[in-house]
Each structure stands twice: as C-alpha cells, then as structure tokens.
Design a protein around this motif. Structure first.
Motif, PDB file in Angstrom:
ATOM      1  N   GLY A  67      -9.843   2.270   6.004  1.00 12.74           N
ATOM      2  CA  GLY A  67      -8.984   2.446   4.851  1.00 12.74           C
ATOM      3  C   GLY A  67      -7.549   2.528   5.299  1.00 12.74           C
ATOM      4  O   GLY A  67      -7.262   2.629   6.497  1.00 12.74           O
ATOM      5  N   GLY A  68      -6.641   2.453   4.345  1.00  9.93           N
ATOM      6  CA  GLY A  68      -5.245   2.470   4.720  1.00  9.93           C
ATOM      7  C   GLY A  68      -4.330   2.949   3.617  1.00  9.93           C
ATOM      8  O   GLY A  68      -4.761   3.277   2.502  1.00  9.93           O
ATOM      9  N   ILE A  69      -3.058   2.959   3.976  1.00  7.55           N
ATOM     10  CA  ILE A  69      -2.025   3.436   3.072  1.00  7.55           C
ATOM     11  C   ILE A  69      -0.750   2.655   3.349  1.00  7.55           C
ATOM     12  O   ILE A  69      -0.513   2.216   4.482  1.00  7.55           O
ATOM     13  CB  ILE A  69      -1.809   4.948   3.267  1.00  7.55           C
ATOM     14  N   MET A  70       0.025   2.445   2.322  1.00 16.44           N
ATOM     15  CA  MET A  70       1.355   1.874   2.495  1.00 16.44           C
ATOM     16  C   MET A  70       2.308   2.696   1.654  1.00 16.44           C
ATOM     17  O   MET A  70       1.907   3.375   0.706  1.00 16.44           O
ATOM     18  CB  MET A  70       1.388   0.403   2.117  1.00 16.44           C
ATOM     19  N   SER A 115       0.901  11.018   4.289  1.00 15.20           N
ATOM     20  CA  SER A 115       1.908  11.124   3.232  1.00 15.20           C
ATOM     21  C   SER A 115       2.735  12.397   3.399  1.00 15.20           C
ATOM     22  O   SER A 115       3.967  12.361   3.310  1.00 15.20           O
ATOM     23  CB  SER A 115       1.240  11.128   1.852  1.00 15.20           C
ATOM     24  N   ARG A 116       2.054  13.496   3.628  1.00 13.12           N
ATOM     25  CA  ARG A 116       2.770  14.762   3.841  1.00 13.12           C
ATOM     26  C   ARG A 116       3.718  14.653   5.034  1.00 13.12           C
ATOM     27  O   ARG A 116       4.859  15.116   4.967  1.00 13.12           O
ATOM     28  CB  ARG A 116       1.774  15.894   4.076  1.00 13.12           C
ATOM     29  N   GLY A 119       6.846  13.085   4.176  1.00 14.41           N
ATOM     30  CA  GLY A 119       7.601  13.701   3.095  1.00 14.41           C
ATOM     31  C   GLY A 119       7.389  13.040   1.750  1.00 14.41           C
ATOM     32  O   GLY A 119       8.219  13.180   0.850  1.00 14.41           O
ATOM     33  N   VAL A 120       6.291  12.342   1.585  1.00 12.96           N
ATOM     34  CA  VAL A 120       5.968  11.676   0.318  1.00 12.96           C
ATOM     35  C   VAL A 120       4.885  12.493  -0.367  1.00 12.96           C
ATOM     36  O   VAL A 120       3.781  12.636   0.159  1.00 12.96           O
ATOM     37  CB  VAL A 120       5.511  10.219   0.550  1.00 12.96           C
ATOM     38  N   ASN A 121       5.199  13.045  -1.531  1.00 17.73           N
ATOM     39  CA  ASN A 121       4.244  13.939  -2.186  1.00 17.73           C
ATOM     40  C   ASN A 121       3.559  13.330  -3.400  1.00 17.73           C
ATOM     41  O   ASN A 121       2.838  14.025  -4.102  1.00 17.73           O
ATOM     42  CB  ASN A 121       4.921  15.255  -2.571  1.00 17.73           C
ATOM     43  N   TYR A 122       3.776  12.052  -3.661  1.00 19.65           N
ATOM     44  CA  TYR A 122       3.141  11.409  -4.816  1.00 19.65           C
ATOM     45  C   TYR A 122       2.362  10.195  -4.332  1.00 19.65           C
ATOM     46  O   TYR A 122       2.927   9.295  -3.702  1.00 19.65           O
ATOM     47  CB  TYR A 122       4.201  10.992  -5.846  1.00 19.65           C
TER      48      TYR A 122
END
Length: 157
Positions: A67-70, A115-116, A119-122
């Motif tokens: 899995g991943g995130i951008m 994400s944390r 510094g991205v909280n959404y």
C-alpha cells in the motif's frame, strides 16, 4: 511479518496489486489493461521524486500486502486551515491467503504515521466495499464526492 519500503523494483508488484484490487471490485478488464502502462510510468516517476511512499509486507519471502500514500497540494480548508496538503492513501491490497490478519490496518497505520511525521493531519482515500469496514473501524469518516469525465467516459464508482 517483515515490512519494507516500496522501491523501483516493486513497480510491477504495485501495478499488479492495484489492478487486482480494482478487478476484485468489479472493474472492467479492458479498462484495467489500459491503466497498466500509464500507471507504471506514473509510479516510477512518483517513486523517484518521493511523491509516492509505500510499503510491502512479506512473510517468509512471500509478498503478503502492499500500500502507499502520496501528499497532494490542497488549499487551506476548514478541515485543515493551517495545512496546504492532504495525504491520499492508495493501493492498499492484501493477498487473499493473508487476509483477516490485520495487514490492511497495519498498512493504514504506516500511512498515518508518515502523515504525522510530515505534519499533514488530514487524510483521504477512496474506499472499496471490502476496505470500507476496515477504515470505519479505524475511525475514518465517510464523505461525499462527485466526479465528471469531460472526455465523455463512463464514471465507475
């Protein structure tokens, strides 16, 4: 379970998992075949630039999940007024033999931690019928989204 970052050598694996994820959710085989080559190009570029971060989970050398995130540029919003990005989770896939062991939740926790750390909280994602209960249990909220294909194609949910 061993977990490692997705690397360029995993482009075929992630493409396979993405294709199978959509196929298991009833998407058209011809549409999925057309997606393969452009997705490989996109993923290669985004891995090289660091815009896509992902993980592969393995047990005894066998791939169990990925899995991943951008992180996407997004204007400040009432849900995140001080942040100009959102984390977008994608390509969460668990091999059938490894399902029911919490691996999707483990991948999601990796995405949340990343994400944390940035510094991205959404965070956002598009949930499949199979994935939605996992995300519900983890405290995700269901939201509304609409789409329009200006080229006249059929939009599949």
């Amino acid at each position: 379970m061993d977990t490692r970052p997705v690397v360029l050598a995993d482009v075929e694996l992630v493409t396979d998992h993405r294709t199978r994820m959509f196929a298991e959710n009833g998407k058209n085989a011809d549409d999925l075949a057309a997606m393969g080559a452009p997705f490989r190009v996109w993923l290669t570029s985004h891995l090289r630039s660091g815009q896509y971060i992902g993980w592969v989970m393995q047990e005894g050398g066998a791939v169990a999940a990925s899995g991943g995130i951008m992180f996407i540029d997004w204007p400040p919003h009432f849900s995140h007024p001080e942040i100009d990005r959102r984390a977008y989770v994608l390509n969460i896939f668990v091999e059938p033999a490894f399902r029911g062991r919490g691996l999707a939740q483990d991948l999601m926790k990796l995405c949340e931690d990343e994400s944390r750390a940035r510094g991205v909280n959404y965070m956002v994602l598009h949930a499949s019928p199979m994935g939605a209960p996992v995300y519900d249990k983890m405290g995700w909220s269901r939201t509304n989204e609409m789409a329009l294909d200006l080229a006249g194609g059929t939009i599949q949910a």
